[in-house]
Design an enzyme around this catalytic site. Structure first.
Site, mmCIF file in Angstrom:
data_model
loop_
_atom_site.group_PDB
_atom_site.id
_atom_site.type_symbol
_atom_site.label_atom_id
_atom_site.label_comp_id
_atom_site.label_asym_id
_atom_site.label_seq_id
_atom_site.Cartn_x
_atom_site.Cartn_y
_atom_site.Cartn_z
ATOM 1 N N HIS A 235 -46.409 110.123 -4.195
ATOM 2 C CA HIS A 235 -45.355 111.088 -3.876
ATOM 3 C C HIS A 235 -44.750 111.612 -5.180
ATOM 4 O O HIS A 235 -44.468 110.833 -6.084
ATOM 5 C CB HIS A 235 -44.274 110.384 -3.042
ATOM 6 C CG HIS A 235 -43.222 111.301 -2.520
ATOM 7 N ND1 HIS A 235 -42.181 111.758 -3.292
ATOM 8 C CD2 HIS A 235 -43.069 111.858 -1.305
ATOM 9 C CE1 HIS A 235 -41.418 112.554 -2.555
ATOM 10 N NE2 HIS A 235 -41.942 112.634 -1.345
ATOM 11 N N CYS A 273 -45.596 117.010 -1.511
ATOM 12 C CA CYS A 273 -44.224 117.163 -1.036
ATOM 13 C C CYS A 273 -43.688 118.473 -1.585
ATOM 14 O O CYS A 273 -43.373 118.577 -2.781
ATOM 15 C CB CYS A 273 -43.354 115.980 -1.469
ATOM 16 S SG CYS A 273 -41.629 116.217 -0.983
ATOM 17 N N HIS A 300 -45.644 116.659 3.024
ATOM 18 C CA HIS A 300 -44.226 116.707 3.384
ATOM 19 C C HIS A 300 -43.812 118.161 3.270
ATOM 20 O O HIS A 300 -43.838 118.707 2.164
ATOM 21 C CB HIS A 300 -43.374 115.931 2.371
ATOM 22 C CG HIS A 300 -43.475 114.454 2.477
ATOM 23 N ND1 HIS A 300 -42.772 113.604 1.651
ATOM 24 C CD2 HIS A 300 -44.174 113.660 3.310
ATOM 25 C CE1 HIS A 300 -43.043 112.353 1.971
ATOM 26 N NE2 HIS A 300 -43.900 112.359 2.970
ATOM 27 N N ASP A 353 -40.291 117.392 6.425
ATOM 28 C CA ASP A 353 -39.566 116.490 5.541
ATOM 29 C C ASP A 353 -38.105 116.906 5.559
ATOM 30 O O ASP A 353 -37.781 118.052 5.256
ATOM 31 C CB ASP A 353 -40.134 116.583 4.135
ATOM 32 C CG ASP A 353 -39.621 115.466 3.246
ATOM 33 O OD1 ASP A 353 -39.210 114.437 3.784
ATOM 34 O OD2 ASP A 353 -39.622 115.641 2.020
ATOM 35 N N HIS A 354 -37.280 116.014 5.902
ATOM 36 C CA HIS A 354 -35.830 116.254 5.998
ATOM 37 C C HIS A 354 -35.555 117.414 6.962
ATOM 38 O O HIS A 354 -36.447 118.135 7.374
ATOM 39 C CB HIS A 354 -35.205 116.583 4.635
ATOM 40 C CG HIS A 354 -35.367 115.461 3.655
ATOM 41 N ND1 HIS A 354 -34.814 115.483 2.406
ATOM 42 C CD2 HIS A 354 -36.018 114.278 3.748
ATOM 43 C CE1 HIS A 354 -35.128 114.368 1.762
ATOM 44 N NE2 HIS A 354 -35.861 113.632 2.555
ATOM 45 N N TYR A 370 -32.798 112.769 7.765
ATOM 46 C CA TYR A 370 -33.711 112.426 8.859
ATOM 47 C C TYR A 370 -33.062 112.497 10.236
ATOM 48 O O TYR A 370 -33.284 111.646 11.095
ATOM 49 C CB TYR A 370 -34.336 111.048 8.600
ATOM 50 C CG TYR A 370 -35.306 111.131 7.446
ATOM 51 C CD1 TYR A 370 -36.617 111.539 7.657
ATOM 52 C CD2 TYR A 370 -34.896 110.869 6.139
ATOM 53 C CE1 TYR A 370 -37.506 111.652 6.601
ATOM 54 C CE2 TYR A 370 -35.778 110.984 5.068
ATOM 55 C CZ TYR A 370 -37.074 111.375 5.319
ATOM 56 O OH TYR A 370 -37.954 111.515 4.271
HETATM 57 C C1 DNO Z 1 -37.499 111.156 0.982
HETATM 58 C C2 DNO Z 1 -38.896 110.765 0.851
HETATM 59 C C3 DNO Z 1 -39.101 109.703 -0.203
HETATM 60 C C4 DNO Z 1 -40.499 109.173 -0.108
HETATM 61 C C5 DNO Z 1 -40.895 108.175 -1.147
HETATM 62 C C6 DNO Z 1 -42.368 107.915 -1.086
HETATM 63 O O1 DNO Z 1 -37.079 111.541 1.992
HETATM 64 O O2 DNO Z 1 -39.704 111.852 0.670
HETATM 65 O O3 DNO Z 1 -38.223 108.675 0.046
HETATM 66 O O4 DNO Z 1 -40.637 108.508 1.098
HETATM 67 O O5 DNO Z 1 -40.552 108.595 -2.396
HETATM 68 O O6 DNO Z 1 -42.639 106.740 -1.772
#
Ligand code: DNO
Length: 396
Positions: A235, A273, A300, A353-354, A370
């Protein structure tokens, strides 16, 4: 693409049923209760897997996020063989349970970092923000880290000082809590002296050394991952800038290319991401995705709106500075390539993501970023883009 949803386990106020109603079929989770460095046993994995696959849900555990890398590996401290052994065993156990995508990060000390978790957007929803002056106030005036003002503009220093001078005890406590909020596990929350102690252990570590420690980790675990059919996917740094004087090595397209070259194996892959990469002023996220597409095992999807001073806000999934449609097109093209090449697992799991806290999310106590409805909205918008692109509609 497989539509997935992050779930933090039985304590998550957003339930598996909610994930199902949002339209996800895959779940992204971790055994957050197991301390870093301890083996994930088949029994523990199976238990979590069974919760996810409970009758009537129609869900499966698609991706592990994260199998955390012990801090000592990032530090390159002491005898790491037992830690590598434990990691390898966890990978074997996950593979034995049929889980083949494992996300991890290599950020020293902290996972994602924000200074504000409840920024009220124009619509009234709440968003996560990284305010550079608040981060600087923390680093310079609360942590009192030598070097904290290096490379920071006069304007930001002035605003950091003003924030600090007018902040109450409660504001400062909140800032410390917000900075800690990115740590997903049950362990490792730092107060000011805890922070200082950990930062001290990294003193003098430059990017070359940190990169060397990452290469050492990959050389130790990737062969096992490949052997048992697990794809690891790193990530990116969030945010993609040095923090607290700590080096960063997963922030740009060049960083990702360097990492892929460390161990040339399909098991050495990437979590694309868009929100993390997109917070960097010169990252062109669709172009980066195109360059590493063959090794993207997980996506993500999230957007950010950047400010000129380096601050940023989590925007709507289709708003912000990243061209989300172009990015989704890259991912769909890569899937088509995999399918045409006869790959058995050609689908890229994606998750929204989020998301903003909105409507009934507000006050529900979900993990920052989340909430249910904000993510449901993001997933629905992404799904719409996917449907349009797969029916041949092209932007422009
Ligand atoms: C945040 C996420 C990070 C991710 C870690 C992966 O929302 O994208 O916490 O899970 O960095 O190791």
């Amino acid at each position: 693409m497989e539509q997935t949803w992050r779930w933090f386990g039985p304590d998550d106020v957003v339930t598996l049923h909610d994930a199902r109603q949002a339209g996800a079929t895959g779940i992204v989770t971790a055994l957050h209760h197991i301390p870093y460095g301890v083996i994930w046993s088949v029994e523990e994995i199976e238990k979590r897997k069974a919760e996810i696959a409970a009758p009537g849900l129609g869900l499966r555990w698609s991706v592990v996020e994260s199998l955390p890398v012990h801090e000592r590996v990032k530090l390159g401290e002491g005898d790491l063989e037992p830690i590598f052994d434990a990691y390898r065993q966890s990978l074997r156990n996950l593979a034995a349970c049929g889980i083949r995508t494992v996300c991890y990060n290599f950020m020293p000390v902290l996972d994602w970092t924000r200074t504000q978790l409840d920024y009220v957007t124009a619509s009234g929803a709440r968003a996560l923000r990284f305010n550079l002056h608040e981060y600087v106030a923390f680093d310079w005036l609360l942590l009192e880290r030598p070097g904290a003002t290096d490379g920071i503009s006069e304007d930001v220093l002035r605003r950091a000082r003003a924030w600090f001078d007018t902040s109450t005890e409660a504001d400062r406590t909140r800032l410390i809590a917000n900075i800690n909020a990115g740590l997903p596990g049950a362990y490792d929350r730092y107060d000011i002296s805890g922070f200082r102690r950990l930062l001290d252990r990294y003193k003098g570590m430059d990017a070359t050394t940190l990169r060397g420690n990452l290469a050492r980790f990959l050389k130790a675990v990737v062969p096992t991952a490949e052997e048992v059919g697990v794809n690891l996917c790193i990530h990116p740094d969030d945010p993609p800038r040095p923090l607290f004087g700590l080096a960063r090595v997963v922030s740009t397209g060049d960083d990702l290319a360097t990492i892929l070259a460390m161990v040339d194996s399909p098991a050495n892959g990437i979590t694309l991401c868009s929100g993390s990469l997109g917070a960097h002023p010169t990252n062109d996220v669709p172009a980066i995705a195109r360059a590493v597409a063959h090794r993207i095992w997980f996506a993500h999807l999230r957007n950010v709106a950047r400010d000129p001073d380096g601050s940023f806000m989590e925007a709507d999934h289709l708003g912000g500075d990243t061209d989300m449609v172009a990015l989704i097109e890259v991912l769909l093209t890569e899937e088509r390539r995999r399918k045409a090449a006869g790959a058995a697992h050609w689908q890229i799991p994606l998750r929204p993501d989020h998301g903003h806290e909105m409507l009934d999310d507000i006050g529900k106590g979900a993990f920052p970023g989340y909430s249910a409805i904000g993510r449901l909205r993001g997933l629905a918008e992404i799904r719409g883009v996917m449907a349009a692109l797969s029916h041949g509609h092209r932007p422009g």
